[in-house]
Design a protein around this motif. Structure first.
Motif, PDB file in Angstrom:
ATOM      1  N   GLN A 130      -2.224  -5.172  -1.100  1.00  0.00           N
ATOM      2  CA  GLN A 130      -3.516  -5.695  -1.893  1.00  0.00           C
ATOM      3  C   GLN A 130      -2.970  -7.067  -2.296  1.00  0.00           C
ATOM      4  OE1 GLN A 130      -6.619  -4.265  -2.303  1.00  0.00           O
ATOM      5  NE2 GLN A 130      -6.089  -3.227  -0.518  1.00  0.00           N
ATOM      6  N   GLU A 134       0.867  -1.261   0.042  1.00  0.00           N
ATOM      7  CA  GLU A 134      -0.035  -0.149   0.024  1.00  0.00           C
ATOM      8  C   GLU A 134       0.906   1.261  -0.078  1.00  0.00           C
ATOM      9  OE1 GLU A 134      -3.206  -0.041   2.739  1.00  0.00           O
ATOM     10  OE2 GLU A 134      -4.197  -1.728   1.805  1.00  0.00           O
ATOM     11  N   GLU A 135       2.139   1.051   0.544  1.00  0.00           N
ATOM     12  CA  GLU A 135       2.865   2.304   0.395  1.00  0.00           C
ATOM     13  C   GLU A 135       3.892   2.319  -1.140  1.00  0.00           C
ATOM     14  OE1 GLU A 135       3.375   4.543   2.708  1.00  0.00           O
ATOM     15  OE2 GLU A 135       1.716   3.416   3.990  1.00  0.00           O
ATOM     16  N   SER A 150      -7.817  -7.403   0.551  1.00  0.00           N
ATOM     17  CA  SER A 150      -6.686  -6.404   1.300  1.00  0.00           C
ATOM     18  C   SER A 150      -6.000  -7.304   2.528  1.00  0.00           C
ATOM     19  CB  SER A 150      -7.138  -5.311   2.209  1.00  0.00           C
ATOM     20  OG  SER A 150      -7.896  -4.477   1.270  1.00  0.00           O
TER      21      SER A 150
END
Length: 106
Positions: free
Chosen positions: A56, A22-23, A80
């Motif tokens: 993800q 997610e980063e 997720s």
């Protein structure tokens, strides 16, 4: 008692998987599932992700395996998750929330 903490059964299913951190700096990782359960999966990969990392997950169900049930196309399952463990040969991911079923990208 064996020390087993899993509440869901695991199945030895080998499917192509992509994991996106997610980063932005985390990037994407490709690998193959080693086992899969309703609660998560173990991804066989040479690419590390730190425990606690949000991700993800996209599991690809190729047309050759599910096409007769889907008018000849593959399916992607997207969910997720959180990396819970890293070890030699891969990472364990716990699923969080609901999953999406999507058509395979061309």
């Amino acid at each position: 008692m064996t020390g087993e903490r899993r509440r869901q059964p695991r199945f030895p299913i080998r499917l192509p998987v992509r994991v996106d951190g997610e980063e932005p700096a985390a990037g994407s990782r490709e690998g193959t599932s080693r086992d899969l359960s309703p609660a998560g999966l173990f991804l066989a990969t040479d690419h590390a992700l730190a425990p606690g990392s949000p991700v993800q997950v996209e599991i690809r169900l190729p047309a050759e395996q599910v096409g007769r049930y889907t008018s000849g196309t593959g399916v992607r399952l997207r969910v997720s998750g959180t990396v819970v463990r890293q070890e030699a040969g891969g990472i364990a991911i716990r699923f969080e929330g609901d999953c999406q079923l999507l058509p395979q990208e061309p």
